[in-house]
Design a protein around this motif. Sequence first.
Motif: not given
Length: 152
Positions: A64-93
């Motif tokens: 429903p358009r007027k039913g409130g915000n939708l939330e979702k969590e995406f789990v990620f892993r660092n499968e590398g050999t060094a610490p992972l640093v997320i620099v920025r996240v860009l959204t489409s709107c």
Amino acid sequence: MKQIRSMLVCLLVAGAGLTFCRAQSTPVQSTPAQQQESPASCQAPEKGARLVLPVNTYNFGNVPRKGGNLEKEFVFRNEGTAPLVIVRVLTSCSCFKATFPKRPVAPGQEGVIRIVYEPLKSEPGTFNKVLQIYSNSVTGRELLTVQGNSVE
């Protein structure tokens, strides 16, 4: 015609190189001296952080358009050999927001990117929103996609 011929030659050369690389990486009994002769492109992946998203798409279905915000969590892993640093996240709107860990994620550890979609800020109908994740991962930029159908 010359361009087509050149493109075909390039494809054949690339295919031959891939075949050679696969043949070199196939486990065959060989001496240590023979194992050292494999080309550089066939060696193990680069060292460094490696962001892996087991799930990178989610469909909310009809919402429903007027039913409130939708939330979702995406789990990620660092499968590398060094610490992972997320620099920025860009959204489409502006109706699509994300939070992510500000601290480095150690090799072998997991993190969560939490997204919030506000259907009220968009027109009713089908939506397809993209989130771009920029980090120090050797894989480069990663994408998350959420979709659904906002109904009145």
